[in-house]
Design a protein around this motif. Sequence first.
Motif, PDB file in Angstrom:
ATOM      1  N   THR A   1      36.812  35.395  39.297  1.00 22.67           N
ATOM      2  CA  THR A   1      36.611  34.302  40.245  1.00 22.67           C
ATOM      3  C   THR A   1      35.240  33.655  40.060  1.00 22.67           C
ATOM      4  OG1 THR A   1      35.782  35.844  41.887  1.00 22.67           O
ATOM      5  CG2 THR A   1      38.100  35.276  42.038  1.00 22.67           C
ATOM      6  N   ASN A   2      35.181  32.417  40.435  1.00 22.01           N
ATOM      7  CA  ASN A   2      33.928  31.671  40.369  1.00 22.01           C
ATOM      8  C   ASN A   2      33.640  30.978  41.684  1.00 22.01           C
ATOM      9  OD1 ASN A   2      32.924  32.051  37.781  1.00 22.01           O
ATOM     10  ND2 ASN A   2      34.444  30.618  36.944  1.00 22.01           N
ATOM     11  N   PHE A   3      32.386  30.793  41.937  1.00 24.20           N
ATOM     12  CA  PHE A   3      31.946  30.034  43.098  1.00 24.20           C
ATOM     13  C   PHE A   3      31.579  28.640  42.577  1.00 24.20           C
ATOM     14  CE2 PHE A   3      28.973  28.855  46.460  1.00 24.20           C
ATOM     15  CZ  PHE A   3      29.646  29.318  47.578  1.00 24.20           C
TER      16      PHE A   3
ATOM     17  N   GLU B   1      31.109  35.642  42.616  1.00 33.04           N
ATOM     18  CA  GLU B   1      30.618  35.553  41.239  1.00 33.04           C
ATOM     19  C   GLU B   1      30.660  36.892  40.533  1.00 33.04           C
ATOM     20  OE1 GLU B   1      26.887  33.669  41.835  1.00 33.04           O
ATOM     21  OE2 GLU B   1      27.737  31.645  41.629  1.00 33.04           O
ATOM     22  N   LYS B   2      30.499  37.965  41.317  1.00 32.38           N
ATOM     23  CA  LYS B   2      30.522  39.298  40.746  1.00 32.38           C
ATOM     24  C   LYS B   2      31.900  39.623  40.186  1.00 32.38           C
ATOM     25  CE  LYS B   2      29.753  42.886  43.338  1.00 32.38           C
ATOM     26  NZ  LYS B   2      29.282  43.516  44.560  1.00 32.38           N
ATOM     27  N   ASN B   3      32.920  39.076  40.841  1.00 31.66           N
ATOM     28  CA  ASN B   3      34.290  39.321  40.399  1.00 31.66           C
ATOM     29  C   ASN B   3      34.535  38.570  39.084  1.00 31.66           C
ATOM     30  OD1 ASN B   3      37.141  39.189  40.109  1.00 31.66           O
ATOM     31  ND2 ASN B   3      37.339  39.675  42.295  1.00 31.66           N
ATOM     32  N   ARG B   4      35.032  39.297  38.085  1.00 34.13           N
ATOM     33  CA  ARG B   4      35.203  38.688  36.770  1.00 34.13           C
ATOM     34  C   ARG B   4      36.187  37.525  36.807  1.00 34.13           C
ATOM     35  NH1 ARG B   4      37.844  41.301  33.344  1.00 34.13           N
ATOM     36  NH2 ARG B   4      38.505  42.985  34.728  1.00 34.13           N
TER      37      ARG B   4
ATOM     38  N   GLY C   1      35.881  28.470  46.162  1.00 32.58           N
ATOM     39  CA  GLY C   1      36.034  29.668  45.362  1.00 32.58           C
ATOM     40  C   GLY C   1      37.200  29.394  44.436  1.00 32.58           C
TER      41      GLY C   1
ATOM     42  N   THR D   1      39.079  32.100  37.630  1.00 20.92           N
ATOM     43  CA  THR D   1      38.565  31.706  36.314  1.00 20.92           C
ATOM     44  C   THR D   1      39.665  31.111  35.435  1.00 20.92           C
ATOM     45  OG1 THR D   1      38.842  34.003  35.693  1.00 20.92           O
ATOM     46  CG2 THR D   1      36.609  33.265  36.188  1.00 20.92           C
TER      47      THR D   1
ATOM     48  N   GLN E   1      29.120  33.998  48.009  1.00 22.37           N
ATOM     49  CA  GLN E   1      28.894  33.529  46.649  1.00 22.37           C
ATOM     50  C   GLN E   1      28.722  34.688  45.657  1.00 22.37           C
ATOM     51  OE1 GLN E   1      25.754  30.684  46.344  1.00 22.37           O
ATOM     52  NE2 GLN E   1      26.048  30.358  44.164  1.00 22.37           N
ATOM     53  N   LYS E   2      27.847  35.629  46.030  1.00 23.74           N
ATOM     54  CA  LYS E   2      27.558  36.742  45.133  1.00 23.74           C
ATOM     55  C   LYS E   2      28.822  37.532  44.821  1.00 23.74           C
ATOM     56  CE  LYS E   2      22.876  38.233  45.650  1.00 23.74           C
ATOM     57  NZ  LYS E   2      22.063  38.905  46.673  1.00 23.74           N
TER      58      LYS E   2
END
Lengths: 326, 335, 298, 512, 306
Positions: free
Chosen positions: D264-266, D259-262, D487, D490, D255-256
């Motif tokens: 991509t979203n969890f 989420e850290k990747n600009r 996953g 964005t 998850q982290k």
Amino acid sequence: MCEEILSVKDLKTYFNSRTSTFLGKSPSIRAVDGINLSINAGESFGLVGESGCGKSTTGRSILRLIQPTSGSINFAGRDVMTADKKSLRTLRREMQMIFQDPYSSLNPRMRVLDIVAEPLIVHRLAKPSEAATKAKKVLDHCGIPDGSVQRFPREFSGGQRQRIVIARALVTRPRFIVADEPVSALDVSIQAQILNLLQDLRDEYSLTYLFISHDLAIVRTVTNRIAVMYLGKIVEQADTSVFFSGPLHPYSRALLSSVPRETPDEDKKRIILTGNIPSAANPPKGCNFHTRCPLFTEKCKKIAPELIPVSKGHSVACHLALKSSK
Amino acid sequence: MSEQEILLSVRNLRTLIKTANGTFSAVDGVNFDLEKGKALGIVGESGSGKTMLSMSILGLLPQTARISEGEVFLNGEDLRTLSKKEYKKIRGKKIGTIFQEPLTSFDPLYTIGDQIAESLKHHCGLKRSEARIKVIELLETVGIPRPESVYDEFPFQLSGGMRQRAMIAMALAPSPEIIIADEPTTALDVTIQAQILELLKDLQKERNVTVLFVSHDLGVIAEIVDEVMVVYGGQVMEHTDVNNLFYNPAHPYTKALLKARPTLTTEGKRLRAIAGQVPSLEARPSGCPFHPRCEQATEKCSKKAPPMTVLENSIRVACWLYCHENEKSGEQPNV
Amino acid sequence: MEITKTKRREKGYFGVLVKHPLALIAHIILLLAVIAAVFANFFPADALEQDLMSSLLPPTLHADSFPGAASSFPHILGTDSLGRDLTARILLAIRISLLVSFFSVVIAMIVGVTLGLVSGYIGGAVDNVIMRIVDALMSLPFVVLAIAVVAAIGPGLINVALVLGFTGWVTFAKLVRGEVLRIREYSFIEAANSIGCSSIRILIKHILPQTMGIILVNATLTMGQMIVSEATLSFLGLGVPAPTPTLGGILADAQQTFFAAWWIMVFPGLILMAIILSINIIGDFLRDYFDTSEAGSR
Amino acid sequence: MYTHKNLASLFKLALVVTLISSASPLFAAQMAGSEKDPLIVVQSAEPTGLDPIVDRSVPSYSLTINIFDSLLEKTQDGRNVPALAESYDQESDTSWLFHLRKGVKFHNGEDFNATAVKYSIEKILDPASKSTRARDLNWIDKVEIVDNYTIRITAKRPFPLAAHYFTELQIVPPVYREKVGAQQFKLKPIGTGAYQLVSWDMGNRITLKRNDNYWKTPASIQYVEFQFVSSSTSRVATLLGGRADLITDPPVTAQKQIEKNRKTNFVTATGTRVIFVGLDTLQDSPLKDVRVRQALNYAIDKDAIIKRLLGNSAAITSTLLTDKDFGFDPAVKPYPYNPEKAKELLAQAGYKDGFSITIDTASGRYINDSAVVQAITGYLSKVGVNVNINTMEFGAYNSSLFGHKTAPMYFVGWGNPVFDASYVFNFITMSGSLLRTIENPAIDKLLKDANETVDQAKRKNLYSQADKLINEAAPAIFLYKQPVIYGMSTRLNWSPRSDEFLYMYDARFIND
Amino acid sequence: MIKFILRRLIQSLVTIVIIVSVVFLVLNLSGDPIRMIASPTASEADLAQLRSAYGLDKPLAVRYVNYLSKVAHLEFGESLRTQQEALQMVLKRLPATLVLAFSALVLATIVGIPIGMLAALKKGTSIDSTAVLISMIGQAMPVFWIALLLIFLFGVLIPILPPSGYGTPAHLVLPTISLSLFLLAGIVRVTRSSTLEVLSQPFVNVLNSKGISEHLILIKHIFRNASIPVLTQLSLQMRFVIGGSVVVESVFGWPGIGQLLAQSAYGRDYPVVIASTFFIALFILVFSMVLDIFYGLIDPRVRVWK
């Protein structure tokens, strides 16, 4: 006075050639092809020939280390050929073998004393402690001092190893020994030691030898009777002295003349054989030797000569030699 | 001797071998000259350094061995100063070699003809077809029947004798000035051995090739060479004319060796064995290498190696028996 | 890593070993692994003691920096997703991995050596049958067979050892058979025959000891393979079941935390590699040490 | 005959040889994939087939839901709304009259009509189809065509969940399916759905193209490509590397990173799947004692498990129902974490020193399942219950589960796409149900009554009572409702469904 | 040569029969496949019906005989999971595995052989020990671990290569590297030792004595002779490559036979497991036969004699 100890009649040992037994029939190799031998007690009988002539196979067949195809072997009144496993074991106490390669004939992972004592233990001739004592004694006889019997074979030189091999053969007190090229792997200066040892032991242990060698000089030195083999057959048999003074078979003559001269100015008439020894899988028709014989006739191509006595104790298997001797 | 041209000359050659237990000299200060057209035999038992000696001359030592000192001259050219490439050229053109094991001496994957032709193509610049003709000729010369078909056969298809003949053909291919034959008949049967020896003798006569013949067998040596060098423990014990070797041996080792070998005339006699063992490379005694087995050894023998002494009949022998204090010791090169 | 026989004769195993730094290091690593395996229990943290509140802590040397930790000992290599101390788990895993591979090698060895001896010495039809089976199994990838077998009998410590053992015997059989055929040619076997030894005695007393070297070498190398195979089985979910840790099992679990906890993937992987590497180096060293061509050499 | 057979096998051999030697389909896929900017979905498992008549696994259904339409459609919040049926009348407890949408065509131009509906239902029920769904629809008595666009479906008995099954009843084109045969249809399905199949590259990907003649507004995204990668690490890496727009089942620990990747979203959504440990009280074990079962429920810190092992996105359940399910009673409360109480209860039951027991599980089936099971056993060991984990291969696990051969404890997840208590309780907590738990006459009676009650209020009441009894009887260790997690890149606008199906009709690229 | 090939063919046939028998036996030890495909709500009667539909209700021996005769006709039946012909499923997956296996093989060979030869020629130097050590490390890393590390390196940290999927040459890179490392290590070691073996042969000495250039000796003689054991190694290693591909294909989502096998084994999909095992074994056998023929081309002793 000369009691016959070993009698071999029409011994044949054929092998299947190792190549494919899967498709097509494989030819059998006639390594030993009808051999008759009679060896007297106390004799040293030489079996001579070039590599592949079947001399080693003969020796092994007599001890039934290789199962002969047919024929009869009689040792001191006992039938070796038909002996069952048990009686064969008993027989092997009395018939022993010395091998050519002292490096591969000793188990590298056994101590020398154990190697020599093993026959006694296998045949239950002695308790382990007794066996060791007996083995040490024989080893000592053969020139391996007491102090080194706990070592491994690799710690010995070739000559010493051959002494160990001899000791192992002698420890069951056999009467008959097949010595298969016992010195051919050794240096000249060591050969003499072993040959002398074998002669000494023969007297000491009242042994009879079947001495197999390719080296005529050695055979001359240690034997008193001799048979020459070519392609699985004996071509000539005689007392050693008789043989060396006048071999009759063309092959024997060629063989003898091929031996490098002993001194540079010895004038020697060479009989150089042409060609190679034919394959034992496919021996020539008629006389085996006719393909290389300088003297061969039409008869030789068709009819295989029998081994026929020409004088006392001297037989030869050649159509021509018979004529010339007569 | 001196009016003859000297083809090969070896001076004070010493070859070291590195084993796990240290470095040892396999060849220990060997000197000799070989005249053009002559045959020299080097005789010795296993481990005497005779093969190392011939390999040192050829410049084909294994990685663990190296020549530490001395010179090897071929036709006056110091081979040791040559580059690897130049040495290769010399080997390919001027020196022919015959080895003991005729089976493993050929690459099993190529035909006999290919392998003999290889050096012809390489060194003499022959074309494939020319090389083929020359090779077939050579095969005929060495007495190989149906040479055309043998050309295309593989080593394993030939008998030992044939292979050795092919080996000789290969050695002769670039018409070398000298042939080094290392135990060329040891692996052969006696009748085949006789054939090969006969062939070598004939070839030597016909082509007037110089031969360096290495063997352990005095009988074979007697057949073929003019002079003999007896080596033991990496050193030359005696260097003599072949007749003298047999009739007038000087060195105790030579004498003992002659007596120890069984011959066709020694029926029933006890052989005069030499006591002890041939020393291994790593266990060579100091002083004269033969002294532990020598019946005539003195204390001196164990301390210092005797120098080469020249006797009458140009017998050269390395033994304290012949070397007296007041005599000039050391090598007398007869150039 | 060539070892001459003279050297071996004089210096013995350790004498030779000290001269081969790589092999020496390998021995030390394996020794450490064995010590770790034996004394895993004495490690202050419990490999099975979970504490979810301390899950996925990175490696640290501070014992008291994480309140609520199950033990006051620092999580030197961090914790896993259940908050179990990774060091403790790796130590226990080394034990299990070594045990599984050891027993599977023993099984493979017993089966393989017996069949190899029989096949090589008796020859004929028996030999033919055994070798056909060996050939067949040799052309079947190990994983394929293992998947099928484990799927059939289920995973579990003993089952995994059994599967590895019964798929690993072929190399032993083939090798020993080859050795028997080779050794049979030596004259000391003929000599044994000529002095009246029975077949069994020849097999046990004269042939088997000659093959011990190569068996030991193969056992060592196979053990390395077995550890990898166990890891692969664990990776495929067919290995030793949780919570018992094996090196492969920890790595398989580490996939779940791959993006959050590099240490769970890296440390056990490196240790696994070091152990297998050491075992292989030791195998090579033994191969040279035993120099299998001994009987025929001069 | 014999020669014929031989010839056939010879032909096959020749085929094999050509296939191997040519190996031409090697990089052919590249061309298919080079359509401009497809939506790439990386799924963990590949469909076994795309024929809604027989294939009903989640991976299959995620695709067929895009290719086919059903009579009704289920919305995000679980309501059933008209789809291929414009409307329907419930004529009686056992009879429905559907008015079908007119002018709808299959992708190949075949007309959608009453025959298609009748065919689609009857094919499922036809034993020759070997459909695993037959049992789902075995309450249907007959299907009658009233006219070309009207159809009547009659049930054998009152069936409260019928509407749900109508949302899962995807309609296939009878002419085409009969023409190509069932085998081919699985591979080259034709539906009326928002997307049509372009290609299926076995083991690798399925490409869908928008159906521009869709009866609704056509979908926003033109191409959707489903790829199949079983390794979660690879899926996450593919997403992070920008090579996928949507991935299924990312590990919660990723998850982290995601989420850290600009880019991509969890993404999480509430699911319908409840996770629990089944307790088999019918075999001899300490679990026969209800106090022991309750103790086990008290012993586990579900909060911690959810927080640490499920990305904090699961919801504790009081029994086997979720708040969305019909029959859920908020008054029934989950067991709190209380190890002291657990020990006390165990002591009362006579297991002061605990006991040993085995749990069966299959790994890789539910979110972080291996860790969860280990965590459960860890908690249980703290109250003295020593649990031995028996992880099985899923196939074997399934057989022993439904063959009632499991250990006394078994770890299961139960999806409830129907959002109805019956779909859970009937199969799990009733005497003689699919899974073995308890046999409790009181519960049995409540459940049976509910099954035959069509009055929703009455039913609800019955389930409410049952829920309470089940909570007390503790036929399982009640754990949590598993979330649905993805996953997602964005650039994609898409909301996940709680039934885990990947319905891409609503998906949009944000910059489009 | 023809006899030789014929003999190999018959041997291979026996091998295949043994393999399919082993697979049959092992699969029949395991759980009930019908449970896997049936709906969880299916009744016993439904199961029985399905069982008989798939012929799983007959006694084992009968099934075995049927099975053998069907395999002989390449009839593997329908997949229990997908209802497609197992043969077709496997054949569709075969090319991907072949591509992967061969690229791994080619990579390992073209990198491994030169390194191995170099190590042998520079025996005892640091080049040699480095090569040996690296090859040992290659053999000490589990394939899946390498694969995961590669994914992390080139898929996440520096996302230049696709960490999953199939289609472009770029997709091939990571799986090939993961799969070839183990093989590469083996090839380096075998090449090294076989080159050393060849170097110790007298004929190399003879070639040197003929003054042939080192270059020519190396290429024409040493390389060719040393390649024989390498070929043997390759045929032995093929099963590790295919075995490794089960893992690699699963990790990288490579649509090959290995992944299919893993999935089918889990799903107890007998026909597919049997068909894939059959083709894996067939492939390995064909491969080793091709190598044998190569062997014959290189080595006249094989070619001329047999």
